[in-house]
Every structure is written in structure tokens, then in C-alpha cells.
Write a protein that holds these residues in place. Structure first.
Motif, PDB file in Angstrom:
ATOM      1  N   ASN A  10       0.849  -1.185   0.000  1.00 14.30           N
ATOM      2  CA  ASN A  10       0.000   0.000   0.000  1.00 14.30           C
ATOM      3  C   ASN A  10       0.885   1.236   0.000  1.00 14.30           C
ATOM      4  OD1 ASN A  10      -2.024   1.865   0.220  1.00 14.30           O
ATOM      5  ND2 ASN A  10      -2.591   1.353   2.315  1.00 14.30           N
ATOM      6  N   SER A  11       0.876   1.955  -1.109  1.00 15.17           N
ATOM      7  CA  SER A  11       1.618   3.222  -1.200  1.00 15.17           C
ATOM      8  C   SER A  11       0.705   4.405  -0.936  1.00 15.17           C
ATOM      9  CB  SER A  11       2.255   3.361  -2.593  1.00 15.17           C
ATOM     10  OG  SER A  11       3.200   2.351  -2.800  1.00 15.17           O
ATOM     11  N   ASP A  12      -0.550   4.129  -0.597  1.00 20.44           N
ATOM     12  CA  ASP A  12      -1.528   5.175  -0.323  1.00 20.44           C
ATOM     13  C   ASP A  12      -1.371   5.669   1.118  1.00 20.44           C
ATOM     14  OD1 ASP A  12      -3.620   6.842  -1.021  1.00 20.44           O
ATOM     15  OD2 ASP A  12      -4.887   5.209  -1.745  1.00 20.44           O
ATOM     16  N   SER A  13      -1.875   6.849   1.394  1.00 19.28           N
ATOM     17  CA  SER A  13      -1.721   7.431   2.728  1.00 19.28           C
ATOM     18  C   SER A  13      -2.816   7.001   3.700  1.00 19.28           C
ATOM     19  CB  SER A  13      -1.696   8.963   2.620  1.00 19.28           C
ATOM     20  OG  SER A  13      -2.909   9.411   2.053  1.00 19.28           O
ATOM     21  N   SER A  45       8.660   3.324   3.268  1.00 18.43           N
ATOM     22  CA  SER A  45       8.093   2.555   4.378  1.00 18.43           C
ATOM     23  C   SER A  45       6.981   1.596   3.962  1.00 18.43           C
ATOM     24  CB  SER A  45       7.572   3.499   5.463  1.00 18.43           C
ATOM     25  OG  SER A  45       6.460   4.206   4.974  1.00 18.43           O
ATOM     26  N   SER A  46       6.600   1.585   2.696  1.00 15.77           N
ATOM     27  CA  SER A  46       5.536   0.678   2.263  1.00 15.77           C
ATOM     28  C   SER A  46       6.061  -0.749   2.256  1.00 15.77           C
ATOM     29  CB  SER A  46       5.049   1.065   0.864  1.00 15.77           C
ATOM     30  OG  SER A  46       4.024   0.208   0.471  1.00 15.77           O
ATOM     31  N   ASP A  47       5.552  -1.567   3.174  1.00 14.36           N
ATOM     32  CA  ASP A  47       5.987  -2.951   3.261  1.00 14.36           C
ATOM     33  C   ASP A  47       5.222  -3.795   2.257  1.00 14.36           C
ATOM     34  OD1 ASP A  47       7.774  -2.495   5.342  1.00 14.36           O
ATOM     35  OD2 ASP A  47       6.212  -2.754   6.858  1.00 14.36           O
ATOM     36  N   THR A  48       5.925  -4.709   1.634  1.00 12.11           N
ATOM     37  CA  THR A  48       5.293  -5.665   0.742  1.00 12.11           C
ATOM     38  C   THR A  48       5.028  -6.935   1.532  1.00 12.11           C
ATOM     39  OG1 THR A  48       6.403  -4.756  -1.188  1.00 12.11           O
ATOM     40  CG2 THR A  48       5.549  -7.007  -1.373  1.00 12.11           C
ATOM     41  N   VAL A  49       3.799  -7.392   1.477  1.00 13.07           N
ATOM     42  CA  VAL A  49       3.402  -8.616   2.153  1.00 13.07           C
ATOM     43  C   VAL A  49       3.258  -9.694   1.088  1.00 13.07           C
ATOM     44  CG1 VAL A  49       1.598  -9.720   3.514  1.00 13.07           C
ATOM     45  CG2 VAL A  49       2.200  -7.324   3.942  1.00 13.07           C
ATOM     46  N   GLU A  50       3.952 -10.812   1.268  1.00 10.43           N
ATOM     47  CA  GLU A  50       3.814 -11.916   0.323  1.00 10.43           C
ATOM     48  C   GLU A  50       2.630 -12.771   0.753  1.00 10.43           C
ATOM     49  OE1 GLU A  50       6.437 -15.557  -1.474  1.00 10.43           O
ATOM     50  OE2 GLU A  50       7.462 -13.679  -0.993  1.00 10.43           O
ATOM     51  N   LEU A  97       4.053 -11.608  -9.051  1.00  9.97           N
ATOM     52  CA  LEU A  97       3.312 -10.369  -9.242  1.00  9.97           C
ATOM     53  C   LEU A  97       3.419  -9.513  -7.996  1.00  9.97           C
ATOM     54  CD1 LEU A  97      -0.109 -11.253 -10.884  1.00  9.97           C
ATOM     55  CD2 LEU A  97       1.913 -10.296 -11.941  1.00  9.97           C
ATOM     56  N   LEU A  98       3.459  -8.211  -8.196  1.00  4.17           N
ATOM     57  CA  LEU A  98       3.369  -7.252  -7.102  1.00  4.17           C
ATOM     58  C   LEU A  98       2.174  -6.366  -7.383  1.00  4.17           C
ATOM     59  CD1 LEU A  98       4.392  -5.816  -4.571  1.00  4.17           C
ATOM     60  CD2 LEU A  98       5.831  -4.416  -6.064  1.00  4.17           C
ATOM     61  N   LEU A  99       1.207  -6.362  -6.471  1.00  3.82           N
ATOM     62  CA  LEU A  99       0.039  -5.494  -6.574  1.00  3.82           C
ATOM     63  C   LEU A  99       0.256  -4.332  -5.616  1.00  3.82           C
ATOM     64  CD1 LEU A  99      -2.731  -8.248  -6.411  1.00  3.82           C
ATOM     65  CD2 LEU A  99      -1.695  -7.249  -8.450  1.00  3.82           C
ATOM     66  N   ASP A 100       0.383  -3.128  -6.153  1.00  3.07           N
ATOM     67  CA  ASP A 100       0.643  -1.949  -5.328  1.00  3.07           C
ATOM     68  C   ASP A 100      -0.560  -1.016  -5.376  1.00  3.07           C
ATOM     69  OD1 ASP A 100       2.216  -0.181  -3.711  1.00  3.07           O
ATOM     70  OD2 ASP A 100       2.473   1.072  -5.490  1.00  3.07           O
ATOM     71  N   ASN A 102      -2.188   2.551  -4.855  1.00  2.00           N
ATOM     72  CA  ASN A 102      -1.889   3.975  -4.792  1.00  2.00           C
ATOM     73  C   ASN A 102      -3.038   4.710  -5.468  1.00  2.00           C
ATOM     74  OD1 ASN A 102      -0.801   6.466  -4.501  1.00  2.00           O
ATOM     75  ND2 ASN A 102       1.016   6.091  -5.738  1.00  2.00           N
ATOM     76  N   GLY A 103      -4.197   4.689  -4.814  1.00  2.00           N
ATOM     77  CA  GLY A 103      -5.412   5.238  -5.395  1.00  2.00           C
ATOM     78  C   GLY A 103      -6.113   4.204  -6.268  1.00  2.00           C
ATOM     79  N   ASP A 104      -5.351   3.420  -6.999  1.00  2.00           N
ATOM     80  CA  ASP A 104      -5.822   2.315  -7.812  1.00  2.00           C
ATOM     81  C   ASP A 104      -4.812   1.186  -7.596  1.00  2.00           C
ATOM     82  OD1 ASP A 104      -7.382   0.893  -9.559  1.00  2.00           O
ATOM     83  OD2 ASP A 104      -6.968   2.129 -11.312  1.00  2.00           O
ATOM     84  N   VAL A 105      -4.974   0.071  -8.275  1.00  2.00           N
ATOM     85  CA  VAL A 105      -4.020  -1.027  -8.135  1.00  2.00           C
ATOM     86  C   VAL A 105      -3.121  -1.052  -9.364  1.00  2.00           C
ATOM     87  CG1 VAL A 105      -3.715  -3.509  -7.878  1.00  2.00           C
ATOM     88  CG2 VAL A 105      -5.660  -2.383  -6.801  1.00  2.00           C
ATOM     89  N   THR A 106      -1.822  -0.964  -9.131  1.00  2.00           N
ATOM     90  CA  THR A 106      -0.849  -1.091 -10.199  1.00  2.00           C
ATOM     91  C   THR A 106      -0.250  -2.478 -10.108  1.00  2.00           C
ATOM     92  OG1 THR A 106      -0.319   1.252 -10.041  1.00  2.00           O
ATOM     93  CG2 THR A 106       1.271  -0.145 -11.191  1.00  2.00           C
ATOM     94  N   THR A 107      -0.176  -3.163 -11.236  1.00  2.00           N
ATOM     95  CA  THR A 107       0.344  -4.519 -11.255  1.00  2.00           C
ATOM     96  C   THR A 107       1.718  -4.529 -11.899  1.00  2.00           C
ATOM     97  OG1 THR A 107      -1.902  -5.348 -11.508  1.00  2.00           O
ATOM     98  CG2 THR A 107      -0.124  -6.885 -11.986  1.00  2.00           C
ATOM     99  N   TRP A 108       2.669  -5.116 -11.189  1.00  2.00           N
ATOM    100  CA  TRP A 108       4.028  -5.282 -11.704  1.00  2.00           C
ATOM    101  C   TRP A 108       4.314  -6.768 -11.743  1.00  2.00           C
ATOM    102  CZ3 TRP A 108       6.378  -0.752 -12.926  1.00  2.00           C
ATOM    103  CH2 TRP A 108       5.900   0.400 -12.315  1.00  2.00           C
TER     104      TRP A 108
END
Length: 127
Positions: A10-13, A45-50, A97-100, A102-108
Motif C-alpha cells: 500500500n503506497s496510499d496514505s 516505508s511501504s511494506d510488501t506482504v507476500e 506479481l506485485l500489486l501496489d 496507490n489510489g488504484d491497483v498497479t500490477t508489476w
């Protein structure tokens, strides 16, 4: 294709809820809702959870990953087979895949840039 892992961040505030659904060859193999805390003051500080997969990463197939935010009606769809088509003669392709959020979901896909299959994943490794 082998889906080895999915990470969410989650890169959102603000705190967000992300529902993730995974299909392999048209069959649902994962569906879970995840609460993601807000992004902190620190830009890194945005932690990625697997996610803990309920599918067997050593079994390949055609994967579709769907996600939606905060009880939205519409799903955002990422068809790995369509986005990452295999060429004839290609070696087995593994992806993470990484789903981030930030207002919407960005897929990497393959955020580390590698399509190498980890040990125990790929043809001939399924039980």
C-alpha cells in the motif's frame, strides 16, 4: 507459466482493503481479502506482504489475477498469459506479481527482473 508468488503493498496514505482472486486454467485457486495499513511518512516505508498461496506453485497453467479495492464492484484483471505470452520453444517461465495500491491497483510482474524458476518450481516438480 508458473505463478510463484504474489506480493501486495500500500503506497496510499490511508488504510485500504484489497481483495485478490487467482484463477489457474479457469479454476479459482485463491481468494482472500487483505487489510493494508497506510503508507508511512518515510517514502520507503511501504511494506510488501507476500501472500500465502493456496495454489501449488510447482503446477503451471494459464493464470488470471483479479483485484478490487475497498469493496468496489468492478474487478481489475491481469491475464498473465495475455500479458506475458510464451513463444514456441521458450523455457518454463516463472513470475511473481506485485500489486501496489496507490489510489488504484498497479500490477508489476517480476519486480526483480528475473523469470528464472526457483528450485522446486517448474516442469517435473509437481507431486
Amino acid at each position: 507459466m508458473y505463478l510463484t508468488a504474489i506480493g501486495v503493498s500500500n503506497s496510499d496514505s490511508v488504510e485500504r482493503t484489497l481483495e485478490v482472486l487467482v484463477e489457474r486454467d479457469g479454476e479459482q485457486v485463491y481468494r482472500q481479502t487483505h487489510r493494508l495499513g497506510p503508507h508511512g511518512e518515510d517514502a520507503d516505508s511501504s511494506d510488501t506482504v507476500e501472500l500465502d498461496p493456496t495454489w501449488d506453485p510447482s503446477v503451471g497453467g494459464s493464470f488470471v489475477v483479479r483485484s478490487r479495492l475497498d469493496d468496489a464492484e468492478d474487478w481489475q484483471t491481469f491475464d498473465l498469459t495475455e500479458q506475458l505470452p510464451a513463444e514456441e520453444g521458450d523455457s518454463p517461465f516463472c513470475t511473481m506479481l506485485l500489486l501496489d495500491v496507490n489510489g488504484d491497483v498497479t500490477t508489476w510482474f517480476n519486480p526483480d527482473g528475473s523469470s528464472e524458476c526457483p528450485d522446486g518450481v517448474g516442469p517435473g516438480t509437481a507431486d
